[in-house]
Design a protein around this motif. Structure first.
Motif, PDB file in Angstrom:
ATOM      1  N   LYS A  66      31.481  30.163  41.416  1.00  0.00           N
ATOM      2  CA  LYS A  66      30.985  29.212  40.413  1.00  0.00           C
ATOM      3  C   LYS A  66      30.219  28.066  41.078  1.00  0.00           C
ATOM      4  O   LYS A  66      29.261  27.541  40.515  1.00  0.00           O
ATOM      5  CB  LYS A  66      32.134  28.643  39.593  1.00  0.00           C
ATOM      6  N   TYR A 153      37.917  24.006  33.149  1.00  0.00           N
ATOM      7  CA  TYR A 153      36.602  24.667  33.142  1.00  0.00           C
ATOM      8  C   TYR A 153      36.487  25.643  31.969  1.00  0.00           C
ATOM      9  O   TYR A 153      35.391  25.843  31.431  1.00  0.00           O
ATOM     10  CB  TYR A 153      36.364  25.388  34.473  1.00  0.00           C
ATOM     11  N   TRP A 154      37.598  26.245  31.575  1.00  0.00           N
ATOM     12  CA  TRP A 154      37.532  27.225  30.465  1.00  0.00           C
ATOM     13  C   TRP A 154      37.977  26.605  29.153  1.00  0.00           C
ATOM     14  O   TRP A 154      37.287  26.721  28.145  1.00  0.00           O
ATOM     15  CB  TRP A 154      38.390  28.456  30.785  1.00  0.00           C
ATOM     16  N   ASP A 157      35.541  23.704  28.663  1.00  0.00           N
ATOM     17  CA  ASP A 157      34.148  24.046  28.998  1.00  0.00           C
ATOM     18  C   ASP A 157      33.508  23.043  29.952  1.00  0.00           C
ATOM     19  O   ASP A 157      32.320  22.730  29.838  1.00  0.00           O
ATOM     20  CB  ASP A 157      33.319  24.173  27.710  1.00  0.00           C
ATOM     21  N   SER A 159      31.678  21.894  33.000  1.00  0.00           N
ATOM     22  CA  SER A 159      30.728  22.583  33.874  1.00  0.00           C
ATOM     23  C   SER A 159      31.117  22.396  35.339  1.00  0.00           C
ATOM     24  O   SER A 159      31.763  21.414  35.707  1.00  0.00           O
ATOM     25  CB  SER A 159      29.312  22.066  33.635  1.00  0.00           C
ATOM     26  N   PRO A 161      29.598  21.843  38.996  1.00  0.00           N
ATOM     27  CA  PRO A 161      28.351  21.473  39.689  1.00  0.00           C
ATOM     28  C   PRO A 161      28.065  22.408  40.866  1.00  0.00           C
ATOM     29  O   PRO A 161      28.970  22.788  41.606  1.00  0.00           O
ATOM     30  CB  PRO A 161      28.635  20.038  40.172  1.00  0.00           C
ATOM     31  N   HIS A 162      26.803  22.776  41.001  1.00  0.00           N
ATOM     32  CA  HIS A 162      26.398  23.654  42.098  1.00  0.00           C
ATOM     33  C   HIS A 162      26.336  22.883  43.415  1.00  0.00           C
ATOM     34  O   HIS A 162      25.877  21.740  43.471  1.00  0.00           O
ATOM     35  CB  HIS A 162      25.029  24.267  41.809  1.00  0.00           C
ATOM     36  N   SER A 569      26.583  18.354  26.759  1.00  0.00           N
ATOM     37  CA  SER A 569      27.509  19.386  27.219  1.00  0.00           C
ATOM     38  C   SER A 569      28.596  19.636  26.185  1.00  0.00           C
ATOM     39  O   SER A 569      29.036  18.714  25.498  1.00  0.00           O
ATOM     40  CB  SER A 569      28.157  18.977  28.539  1.00  0.00           C
ATOM     41  N   LEU A 633      28.929  27.146  22.059  1.00  0.00           N
ATOM     42  CA  LEU A 633      28.856  28.283  22.974  1.00  0.00           C
ATOM     43  C   LEU A 633      28.880  29.612  22.232  1.00  0.00           C
ATOM     44  O   LEU A 633      29.601  30.548  22.601  1.00  0.00           O
ATOM     45  CB  LEU A 633      29.984  28.216  23.997  1.00  0.00           C
TER      46      LEU A 633
END
Length: 828
Positions: A66, A153-154, A157, A159, A161-162, A569, A633
């Motif tokens: 992720k 996270y689930w 929801d 997010s 971060p990359h 978001s 979503l």
């Protein structure tokens, strides 16, 4: 020689670069490269380790993906020489035990302890070693949390971060034992949220809350560092054990199953599949012992092999009282016999001493009376003290009870279905209240078991996080910092630059719900007499002290602020914008209906029509917010969000308004215009003098978002023009700590003879119901006073130092009718 020098320089540069790269990956044995966008470490685990550990290892692999886009491979031991993440449980994993035997891994601070772990870099590998299966799992999720994967996270929801690279650069990390041994949630009153969502959306192939849903719940709990679950148990839901895979799923995660106060020995008598009166007879142990005993025996036959906490004693069907209408002495004897039979059953199914089997007794509602009338609870059984369903603990362990081997715990509510009114929709329990009550219990020995009633889980995310974090480490919290916990959580998710704004937003959100929860704005009582049933106008006033106008303005500003920070978001909408704007629209709906009726009575029909349309708009906005939530979503949460009607509430409906045809519409100015107080004085709680160390101002509670915790405190007030004053005192509706302790507060004026207010009440009495709805107990006392004095004093003192005062009003003829008196705006 020049070419040689150049080559030597190149060689030196190469050596330095290689050294830096090596040190970057494993500097001083403290820094480890988990993953880059191109390559990730391998997670190595012993295949003989716990199923939950292997599963969590795969979760960590996915979490790394992720973040960087590259997952870690998961492999079984043996490992390659270095660059791996070595995972295992002490005594279960040969991989970890070998490192310990070779004295390469020090586990002296975690071995043999409860749910602890160590993370360290050893010979180029990152090692995660747990003292037991959940200790190892928590260690894996500790890495997930630190690389940026939220436990939510689930479920919310959030997010991820990359990042192009991931490093463990925290050095050696050892966890401490959790301050509470058993920590978890109770899914309850699921009829209007989790059940329809699961049945018709997430788990529609089963048509029920089942193993697929529980897998997601179990993962969340472990990521939150909780360890137990009380499954959903209303009659609308299939009983937990009616779907055999559910218990297997919980065990595969390493989650302990516990049950509510009305599910003895894991048996849910609210489910017809578990107890059918037409088939099984009366749920009465005196007259139907053999059948009930047989049910318990069968349940233990299928479930005792798993890790459970067993509820002892019994109540009636579901949430009803004990059957049989027995006199109290017979009830005590009957439950004593139930204890004996249940413990005999446990030892016949579990190869352990009875005192080593986790057992709880929950003195909830009528069972509290049975306990306090002489019921002898086995010494090794944990006493689980309950709140009054509204956030105030009914008692904690006495000094004698604190010496019991079984210790104590708490069962606390963020959501409730029952009298005097449900609150199933929004999370409005302030963190400071939660801390004050849970710490009170903890200080009296409640470190064994904490269970939180969370309704449908959503939208209780913030409250759940605060509860489990306190259960994990209560010592990291205090009365001053607990109110910053949730703003800091939001700032970590949505930007640290917004932390102060989140603090202000949550303070206002909880403060406005303190005096009246959104669900209570219809001013109805449930399961009550005719005089108190049905929707009514609120007691907030449009005339006196601008109560209603100020409330609408505060909510409008809060709603606008939440809207302005919206980053688009789903997580922000679910955790911030939705609860704030939903609360605003519910208040707007009822206050505008009230204004409509008041204006009609005055013959101001155009303005009344405008107010009626405002009510309609608020009603439509609530529906729109719920719809937006369910459609997030692509419909992920479809079926989850509605205004829960409970079994008899009406607040979800439109209140009555009158629309006069042909009168047109004319807006009403609703800006509050406070006037100076006349012949009354609102005490500023922050301006106190005290010689008592117990007295302190506590922020984050009360009508004005600060309360005075007594001790003893003295305040000054100006001259009065009467021989008599009336003091109105609003205090928090605490219960006495235990038998022999007191809620008494004494009040004296100008050093005179004190008068005492003892907040005594009986649960479900009118006075108790009123203080639940108002979130405060009120008393009014009269004092003679010397009106020739230019300055006066009023002193407050508590017999027991935990009492809290939220508002003090001194009146000599000017106080006007209102809900809870003038607000702190009148001190500005």
């Amino acid at each position: 020689m020049k070419p040689i020098l150049i080559n030597m320089k190149r060689i030196l540069i190469i050596i330095v670069v290689m050294f830096v790269l090596l040190m970057d990956a494993h500097a001083d044995g403290t820094r480890f490269c988990i993953s880059t966008e191109k390559k990730a470490s391998v997670i190595v685990v012993d295949k003989r380790d716990w199923t939950g550990v292997i599963r969590a290892s795969r979760d960590l692999s996915e979490d790394v993906r992720k973040v960087t886009g590259t997952p870690c491979a998961v492999a079984f031991a043996p490992a390659t020489p270095e660059g791996n993440i070595l995972v295992g449980t002490i005594g279960k994993s040969k991989l970890i035990d070998r490192l310990i035997k070779q004295k390469k891994l020090d586990v002296s601070q975690v071995k043999g302890k409860w749910e602890t772990f160590v993370i360290d870099v050893v010979e180029g590998n990152l090692v995660v070693a747990g003292s037991d299966r959940r200790g190892t799992i928590y260690g894996l999720y500790e890495i997930s949390r630190r690389i940026g994967v939220s436990p939510w996270y689930w479920w919310a929801d959030v997010s991820v971060p990359h990042k192009p690279e991931l490093y463990w650069d925290c050095g050696r990390y050892e966890s401490q034992e959790p301050t509470v041994r058993y920590r978890g949630v109770f899914i309850n009153d699921e009829d209007w949220g989790l059940k329809p969502w699961s049945s018709h959306n997430f788990e529609k192939e089963l048509g029920d809350i089942g193993p697929k849903t529980y897998a997601r719940v179990c993962e969340l709990l472990l990521r939150l560092r909780a360890n137990m679950l009380a499954p959903a148990m209303h009659s609308c839901t299939g009983a937990f054990y009616s779907h055999p895979e559910s218990k297997q799923v919980a065990d595969s995660f390493g989650i302990i199953i516990t049950t509510s106060h009305c599910e003895p020995l894991l048996l849910n008598n609210a489910a017809q599949s578990e107890w059918d009166q037409s088939r099984d007879g009366d749920w009465n142990y005196k007259t139907n012992r053999e059948t009930i005993y047989g049910k318990w025996n069968n349940r233990l036959s299928e479930a005792a092999q798993y890790e459970n906490i067993y509820t002892l004693a019994m109540r009636g069907l579901h949430d009803a009282g004990l059957r049989g209408n027995l006199p109290m002495d017979e009830r005590v004897q009957l439950i004593g016999r139930v204890f004996e039979d249940q413990r005999q059953l446990l030892t016949s199914h579990i190869k352990a001493k009875v005192e080593d089997i986790p057992q709880i007794f929950v003195p909830y509602k009528e069972t509290m009376d049975i306990y306090e009338n002489g019921l002898k609870v086995p010494d090794d059984v944990t006493l689980v003290w309950v709140d009054d369903n509204y956030g105030y603990l009914k008692r904690v362990s006495s000094p004698e009870e604190q010496r019991r081997a079984g210790g104590s715990g708490v069962y606390y509510h963020l959501s409730y279905l029952g009298a005097p009114h449900d609150y199933l929709w929004l999370n409005t329990t302030p963190p400071v209240l939660m801390y004050e009550e849970l710490k009170k219990a903890y200080d009296a020995g409640a470190d064994r078991y904490w269970l939180l009633n969370v309704g449908d889980i959503k939208p209780m995310e913030l409250g759940i996080q605060t509860f489990v974090d306190m259960a994990w480490d209560i010592h990291s919290f205090n009365i001053d910092n607990v109110n910053r916990h949730q703003p800091q959580m939001l700032a970590a998710l949505f930007g640290p630059e917004h932390e102060k704004t989140f603090q202000s937003m949550l303070d206002d959100y909880y403060r406005l719900a303190w005096s009246r929860k959104p669900e209570y704005m219809g001013w109805e009582y449930e399961w009550d007499d005719a005089a108190h049933t049905g929707l009514k106008s609120t007691e907030y006033s449009f005339q006196n002290y601008c109560d209603a106008q100020q409330r609408l303005l505060d909510y409008e500003r809060l709603s606008s602020l939440a809207q302005s920070l919206d980053d688009g978001s789903p997580a922000y909408f679910e955790m911030v914008r939705f609860p704030i704007q939903a609360a605003y629209q519910m208040n707007r709906k009822f206050l505008m209906a009230q204004l409509n009726q008041e204006l009609v009575a005055k013959g101001q029909h155009a303005q009344a029509n405008w107010a009626a349309k405002q009510m309609e708009a608020a009603f439509d906005s609530i529906n729109a917010l719920n719809t937006q939530y369910n459609n997030l979503l692509g419909g992920k949460w479809d079926g989850m969000m509605a205004v829960p009607p409970g079994f008899c509430a009406l607040y979800h409906n439109k209140p009555d308004v009158t629309y006069t045809q042909g009168a047109g519409e004319s807006p009403v100015c609703l800006l509050p215009t406070p006037e100076p107080l006349d012949k009354c004085h609102l005490v500023n709680l922050s301006d106190y003098e005290s010689k008592s160390q117990d007295a302190r101002l506590v922020k984050g509670l009360g009508y004005d978002w600060q309360v005075m915790q007594l001790g003893q405190a003295t305040y000054s007030f100006p001259e009065v023009t009467s021989d008599t004053i009336e003091v109105t005192l609003y205090i928090l509706p605490f219960w006495p700590l235990y038998t022999g302790r007191s809620n008494a507060v004494s009040i004296s004026v100008d050093g005179g003879v004190p008068q005492t207010f003892e907040n005594t009440f009986v649960e479900y009495s009118r006075s108790w119901k009123d203080q639940v709805m108002r979130n405060g107990a009120v008393c009014r006392l009269q004092f003679a006073i010397d009106k020739t004095k230019k300055q006066h004093t009023i002193s407050l003192a508590a017999k027991d130092s935990y009492q809290m005062v939220q508002r003090v009003i001194i009146d000599w003829g000017g106080l006007k009718p209102s809900y809870v008196g003038p607000s702190s705006l009148y001190n500005q």
